[in-house]
Design a protein around this motif. Structure first.
Motif, PDB file in Angstrom:
ATOM      1  N   ASP A  63      10.645 -16.223  12.763  1.00 25.25           N
ATOM      2  CA  ASP A  63       9.716 -16.334  13.887  1.00 25.25           C
ATOM      3  C   ASP A  63      10.448 -16.738  15.166  1.00 25.25           C
ATOM      4  OD1 ASP A  63       7.691 -15.645  12.193  1.00 25.25           O
ATOM      5  OD2 ASP A  63       6.998 -17.703  11.848  1.00 25.25           O
ATOM      6  N   LYS A  64      11.388 -17.655  15.006  1.00 25.23           N
ATOM      7  CA  LYS A  64      12.147 -18.106  16.167  1.00 25.23           C
ATOM      8  C   LYS A  64      12.985 -16.975  16.744  1.00 25.23           C
ATOM      9  CE  LYS A  64      15.512 -21.603  17.577  1.00 25.23           C
ATOM     10  NZ  LYS A  64      16.359 -22.743  17.138  1.00 25.23           N
ATOM     11  N   GLN A  65      13.641 -16.227  15.858  1.00 28.36           N
ATOM     12  CA  GLN A  65      14.445 -15.099  16.319  1.00 28.36           C
ATOM     13  C   GLN A  65      13.574 -14.032  16.976  1.00 28.36           C
ATOM     14  OE1 GLN A  65      16.532 -13.848  12.807  1.00 28.36           O
ATOM     15  NE2 GLN A  65      18.179 -15.355  13.074  1.00 28.36           N
ATOM     16  N   ARG A  66      12.392 -13.793  16.393  1.00 30.29           N
ATOM     17  CA  ARG A  66      11.485 -12.792  16.959  1.00 30.29           C
ATOM     18  C   ARG A  66      11.039 -13.197  18.360  1.00 30.29           C
ATOM     19  NH1 ARG A  66       7.916 -13.161  13.441  1.00 30.29           N
ATOM     20  NH2 ARG A  66       8.770 -11.631  11.973  1.00 30.29           N
ATOM     21  N   GLN A  67      10.725 -14.493  18.528  1.00 35.64           N
ATOM     22  CA  GLN A  67      10.287 -14.976  19.840  1.00 35.64           C
ATOM     23  C   GLN A  67      11.416 -14.873  20.858  1.00 35.64           C
ATOM     24  OE1 GLN A  67       7.142 -15.903  20.657  1.00 35.64           O
ATOM     25  NE2 GLN A  67       7.930 -15.945  22.757  1.00 35.64           N
ATOM     26  N   GLU A  68      12.633 -15.213  20.405  1.00 33.70           N
ATOM     27  CA  GLU A  68      13.783 -15.104  21.304  1.00 33.70           C
ATOM     28  C   GLU A  68      14.008 -13.655  21.723  1.00 33.70           C
ATOM     29  OE1 GLU A  68      16.975 -16.825  19.152  1.00 33.70           O
ATOM     30  OE2 GLU A  68      16.400 -18.907  19.570  1.00 33.70           O
ATOM     31  N   ASN A  69      13.829 -12.732  20.795  1.00 37.87           N
ATOM     32  CA  ASN A  69      13.989 -11.313  21.125  1.00 37.87           C
ATOM     33  C   ASN A  69      12.933 -10.851  22.124  1.00 37.87           C
ATOM     34  OD1 ASN A  69      16.176 -11.060  19.407  1.00 37.87           O
ATOM     35  ND2 ASN A  69      14.936 -10.452  17.653  1.00 37.87           N
ATOM     36  N   ASP A  88      11.323 -12.761  24.275  1.00 34.38           N
ATOM     37  CA  ASP A  88      11.630 -13.360  25.584  1.00 34.38           C
ATOM     38  C   ASP A  88      12.761 -12.605  26.272  1.00 34.38           C
ATOM     39  OD1 ASP A  88       9.697 -15.210  25.029  1.00 34.38           O
ATOM     40  OD2 ASP A  88      11.098 -16.778  24.372  1.00 34.38           O
ATOM     41  N   LYS A  89      13.732 -12.189  25.489  1.00 37.82           N
ATOM     42  CA  LYS A  89      14.859 -11.459  26.064  1.00 37.82           C
ATOM     43  C   LYS A  89      14.404 -10.099  26.603  1.00 37.82           C
ATOM     44  CE  LYS A  89      19.608 -10.087  25.025  1.00 37.82           C
ATOM     45  NZ  LYS A  89      19.504  -8.743  25.576  1.00 37.82           N
ATOM     46  N   LYS A  90      13.510  -9.435  25.855  1.00 37.24           N
ATOM     47  CA  LYS A  90      13.005  -8.141  26.315  1.00 37.24           C
ATOM     48  C   LYS A  90      12.254  -8.285  27.634  1.00 37.24           C
ATOM     49  CE  LYS A  90      12.537  -5.970  21.760  1.00 37.24           C
ATOM     50  NZ  LYS A  90      11.570  -5.419  20.770  1.00 37.24           N
ATOM     51  N   VAL A  91      11.418  -9.337  27.715  1.00 32.37           N
ATOM     52  CA  VAL A  91      10.655  -9.563  28.950  1.00 32.37           C
ATOM     53  C   VAL A  91      11.595  -9.825  30.117  1.00 32.37           C
ATOM     54  CG1 VAL A  91       9.014 -11.105  30.087  1.00 32.37           C
ATOM     55  CG2 VAL A  91       8.623 -10.386  27.721  1.00 32.37           C
ATOM     56  N   LYS A  92      12.598 -10.667  29.870  1.00 26.28           N
ATOM     57  CA  LYS A  92      13.545 -10.995  30.942  1.00 26.28           C
ATOM     58  C   LYS A  92      14.333  -9.761  31.369  1.00 26.28           C
ATOM     59  CE  LYS A  92      17.133 -14.348  32.116  1.00 26.28           C
ATOM     60  NZ  LYS A  92      18.010 -13.357  32.731  1.00 26.28           N
ATOM     61  N   ASP A  93      14.760  -8.967  30.361  1.00 19.08           N
ATOM     62  CA  ASP A  93      15.504  -7.747  30.693  1.00 19.08           C
ATOM     63  C   ASP A  93      14.641  -6.790  31.513  1.00 19.08           C
ATOM     64  OD1 ASP A  93      17.650  -8.746  29.333  1.00 19.08           O
ATOM     65  OD2 ASP A  93      17.291  -7.597  27.494  1.00 19.08           O
ATOM     66  N   LYS A  94      13.362  -6.707  31.162  1.00 16.77           N
ATOM     67  CA  LYS A  94      12.460  -5.820  31.903  1.00 16.77           C
ATOM     68  C   LYS A  94      12.285  -6.294  33.338  1.00 16.77           C
ATOM     69  CE  LYS A  94       7.870  -3.748  31.685  1.00 16.77           C
ATOM     70  NZ  LYS A  94       6.584  -3.685  30.938  1.00 16.77           N
ATOM     71  N   GLU A  95      12.131  -7.614  33.490  1.00 14.36           N
ATOM     72  CA  GLU A  95      11.986  -8.166  34.834  1.00 14.36           C
ATOM     73  C   GLU A  95      13.248  -7.922  35.656  1.00 14.36           C
ATOM     74  OE1 GLU A  95      11.073 -12.241  34.226  1.00 14.36           O
ATOM     75  OE2 GLU A  95       8.961 -11.889  33.714  1.00 14.36           O
ATOM     76  N   ASP A  96      14.412  -8.089  35.011  1.00 19.08           N
ATOM     77  CA  ASP A  96      15.668  -7.856  35.729  1.00 19.08           C
ATOM     78  C   ASP A  96      15.780  -6.398  36.164  1.00 19.08           C
ATOM     79  OD1 ASP A  96      16.351 -10.500  35.403  1.00 19.08           O
ATOM     80  OD2 ASP A  96      17.608 -10.157  33.619  1.00 19.08           O
ATOM     81  N   ARG A  97      15.379  -5.498  35.268  1.00 25.63           N
ATOM     82  CA  ARG A  97      15.452  -4.079  35.631  1.00 25.63           C
ATOM     83  C   ARG A  97      14.504  -3.752  36.780  1.00 25.63           C
ATOM     84  NH1 ARG A  97      15.669  -3.445  29.957  1.00 25.63           N
ATOM     85  NH2 ARG A  97      13.436  -2.951  29.895  1.00 25.63           N
ATOM     86  N   GLU A  98      13.307  -4.359  36.771  1.00 28.71           N
ATOM     87  CA  GLU A  98      12.348  -4.130  37.853  1.00 28.71           C
ATOM     88  C   GLU A  98      12.898  -4.643  39.181  1.00 28.71           C
ATOM     89  OE1 GLU A  98       9.587  -2.493  37.914  1.00 28.71           O
ATOM     90  OE2 GLU A  98       9.572  -2.008  35.772  1.00 28.71           O
TER      91      GLU A  98
END
Length: 225
Positions: free
Chosen positions: A183-189, A191-201
């Motif tokens: 669960d912790k790894q899934r949440q970290e993934n 969060d990383k996807k959201v951050k990567d998306k924001e960075d790309r935007e």
């Protein structure tokens, strides 16, 4: 019967030679008297004394006594060596018998283990895997905690993990920890996807802004011309 190369015979020949007696002839004769099986020790000693008295110019009872005592000493030594040899032989045989019994017992035990039901073996394998997996998880947990922990200015005493902490870990505890880890790894993934998306935007927005600025600057230059 004492041989020509025996300890007693060698000593006897040397003793007779020191008395100026014929060690070869008299030595064999005396050995025959002492090694005879038909006489008692007392009779042998008496026959030895009479033989020496007839051969010596000045008979000396100490000579016959010394020869008889030396012969007796050598005989006792030979008997002891023979007894030890027999004892070693018996012990060796006994050791071989014990070893054979142990090997046979081990073979029976091995055969009995190999005949255990397969589901019993599967349960043992599962238990071993659970214990091993739990221990590996514990090592990963402490390793990641050490990397994330901030450095401290004061030295702390190292905490030694109990080596047997997971020996009695049950299945539910291991599975719960594994679920928590996933669960912790899934949440970290996530969060990383959201951050990567924001960075790309953000990068996309900046690129469009630069493009617009470049376009406007180009248009102004054309108007001036």
């Amino acid at each position: 019967m004492a041989g020509a190369g025996s300890e007693f015979h060698v000593w006897l020949c040397s003793r007779l030679k020191s008395l100026n007696l014929d060690e070869e002839v008299l030595g064999e004769y005396i050995s025959g008297i002492l090694d005879g099986d038909d006489s008692t020790p007392e009779e042998k000693e008496e026959a030895l004394k009479e033989t020496l008295e007839g051969m010596m110019e000045s008979p000396d009872d100490n000579v016959s006594s010394d020869i008889f005592m030396k012969w007796k000493e050598c005989e006792e030594k030979k008997a002891k060596l023979k007894q030890e040899s027999v004892l070693c032989f018996l012990l060796e045989n006994q050791k071989q018998d014990i070893l054979a019994a142990v090997v046979e017992k081990q073979m029976k035990t091995t055969n009995n283990v190999n005949k255990k039901p397969s589901h019993k073996l599967d349960e043992n394998v599962k238990k071993n895997l659970i214990a091993q997996y739990g221990q590996e998880y514990d090592e990963d947990f402490y390793s990641s905690s050490d990397e994330e922990a901030p450095s401290q200015t004061t030295k702390s005493q190292p905490v030694e993990k109990d080596k047997g902490v997971f020996q009695n870990t049950n299945t539910k505890s291991v599975l719960d920890k594994e679920k928590e880890k996933r669960d912790k790894q899934r949440q970290e993934n996530e969060d990383k996807k959201v951050k990567d998306k924001e960075d790309r935007e953000k990068q996309k927005t900046k690129a469009e802004q630069r493009k617009d600025k470049e376009k406007k600057r180009t248009q102004k230059g054309e108007r001036r011309r």
